[in-house]
Scaffold this active site. Structure first.
Site, PDB file in Angstrom:
ATOM      1  N   LYS A  13     -47.162  71.966  11.874  1.00  9.91           N
ATOM      2  CA  LYS A  13     -46.822  72.790  10.713  1.00  9.91           C
ATOM      3  C   LYS A  13     -46.234  71.941   9.613  1.00  9.91           C
ATOM      4  CE  LYS A  13     -42.107  73.106  10.332  1.00  9.91           C
ATOM      5  NZ  LYS A  13     -41.955  71.678  10.559  1.00  9.91           N
ATOM      6  N   LEU A 113     -36.785  69.921  30.843  1.00  9.47           N
ATOM      7  CA  LEU A 113     -36.122  70.366  32.076  1.00  9.47           C
ATOM      8  C   LEU A 113     -35.507  71.755  31.908  1.00  9.47           C
ATOM      9  CD1 LEU A 113     -34.397  67.111  33.380  1.00  9.47           C
ATOM     10  CD2 LEU A 113     -36.256  68.393  34.477  1.00  9.47           C
ATOM     11  N   GLU A 141     -36.260  74.280  20.993  1.00 12.26           N
ATOM     12  CA  GLU A 141     -35.800  73.792  19.699  1.00 12.26           C
ATOM     13  C   GLU A 141     -34.276  73.712  19.655  1.00 12.26           C
ATOM     14  OE1 GLU A 141     -37.468  73.578  16.043  1.00 12.26           O
ATOM     15  OE2 GLU A 141     -38.410  72.377  17.593  1.00 12.26           O
ATOM     16  N   ASP A 152     -40.362  76.389  13.002  1.00  9.89           N
ATOM     17  CA  ASP A 152     -41.300  75.507  13.691  1.00  9.89           C
ATOM     18  C   ASP A 152     -42.020  76.221  14.832  1.00  9.89           C
ATOM     19  OD1 ASP A 152     -40.190  73.714  11.977  1.00  9.89           O
ATOM     20  OD2 ASP A 152     -39.763  72.191  13.483  1.00  9.89           O
TER      21      ASP A 152
END
Length: 311
Positions: A13, A113, A141, A152
């Site tokens: 993006k 993780l 994020e 995003d």
């Protein structure tokens, strides 16, 4: 259990307008690119979970039995949960990363993780829809950036051209096809630190910075209006308006303290060719975008976007 190789992808993006301001409740306009990130899932019988992120030089492996025996009570049950600083600290022990591990590698491994342990610990897992994917991507994020806006993950999940405002996503349905030159300045920036820097500047100079954020919001709204009017038959004068908006946005971002010399050089080089550039994204350093008008001569590599349904 996965029985065969699964290959999925999501688009990258760029933010047209509103980076940093969106964190403070303003409008952002972002679009998906035909540059994609691919994920390959492949079953193994060696009892290990292998993570390979070749673009940033990561290759790690963990014993499945070891992960299953971990006390993961610090990961809350229930719906998608926001990672806390305490959870991230405990994940560092699970990751087993060396002390001299690079920040980029460490955050990428911790995000993997967190998502792996949170998702796989569920006893039942129904068919993931886009909304659920978007929620989990947002938590990844959070691990990496701390206080992301959500732009995003939203654009990479839904694709096309989007309007994002205070967590609400809507599609820009009548946007024209544009060509954008995406330039990697190769200047690494820390998004978490830059977002915190803008917040600190807002607290220190509220009467100066707050109007800047409001003005960036107005730029986003004006761009949205112009894109809606352009539709499938854009006029030359409308490109000139988009270029003016790009210039103004870049000056605002410099005033917020998130610009840098390499981006200034990009702006100078493209302006000499009659083009207009700005940074893209809250990181403010990795990439700049340049709007290419129709009829630009060859020699410029560009990525073309148009609103579309998710591939």
């Amino acid at each position: 259990m996965l029985s065969e190789v699964l290959l999925v992808s999501a688009p990258g993006k760029v933010i047209l307008h509103g980076e940093h301001a969106v964190v403070h409740g303003k409008v952002a306009l972002a679009v998906a690119l035909n540059l994609r990130t691919f994920l390959r899932l492949e079953p193994h019988s060696n009892g290990k979970v292998d993570l390979s992120l070749p673009n940033i030089g990561i290759k790690r492996a963990w014993d499945v039995a070891g992960l299953q025996s971990l006390d993961t009570s610090f990961l809350e049950q229930g719906d998608v949960t926001t990672p806390t600083p305490e959870q991230v600290e405990k994940l560092k022990d699970v990751a087993g990363l060396p002390d001299d591990c690079a920040v980029t590698e460490r955050l990428a491994v911790l995000a993997f993780l967190y998502l792996y342990l949170s998702i796989c610990r569920k006893q039942r897992w129904t068919r993931e829809d886009l909304e659920l994917i978007n929620k989990w991507a947002f938590q990844g994020e959070r691990v990496i950036h701390g206080n992301p806006s959500g732009v995003d993950n939203a654009v990479s999940t839904w694709g096309g051209a989007l309007r994002y405002h205070q967590g609400k996503i809507s599609s820009l349905k009548r946007s024209p096809a544009l060509q954008i030159l995406l330039t990697n300045t190769k200047v690494p920036r820390n998004t978490r630190a830059l977002v915190a820097g803008v917040r600190n500047r807002l607290l220190k100079f509220p009467e100066i910075v707050a109007p800047l954020l409001t003005s960036i919001d107005a730029i986003s709204l004006e761009c949205e209006r112009v894109l809606g009017e352009m539709g499938e038959a854009p006029a030359p004068e409308q490109y000139l308006v988009l270029e003016e908006l790009i210039d103004m946005n870049q000056h605002h971002l410099n005033a917020l303290g998130v610009g840098h010399a390499s981006l200034d050089q990009l702006c100078q080089v493209t302006r000499a060719r009659g083009l207009h550039s700005k940074l893209t994204g809250a990181g403010g350093g990795g990439c700049g975008i340049t709007l290419l008008k129709p009829g630009i001569p060859g020699g410029w590599s560009s990525q073309k976007w148009r609103p579309r349904s998710r591939p």
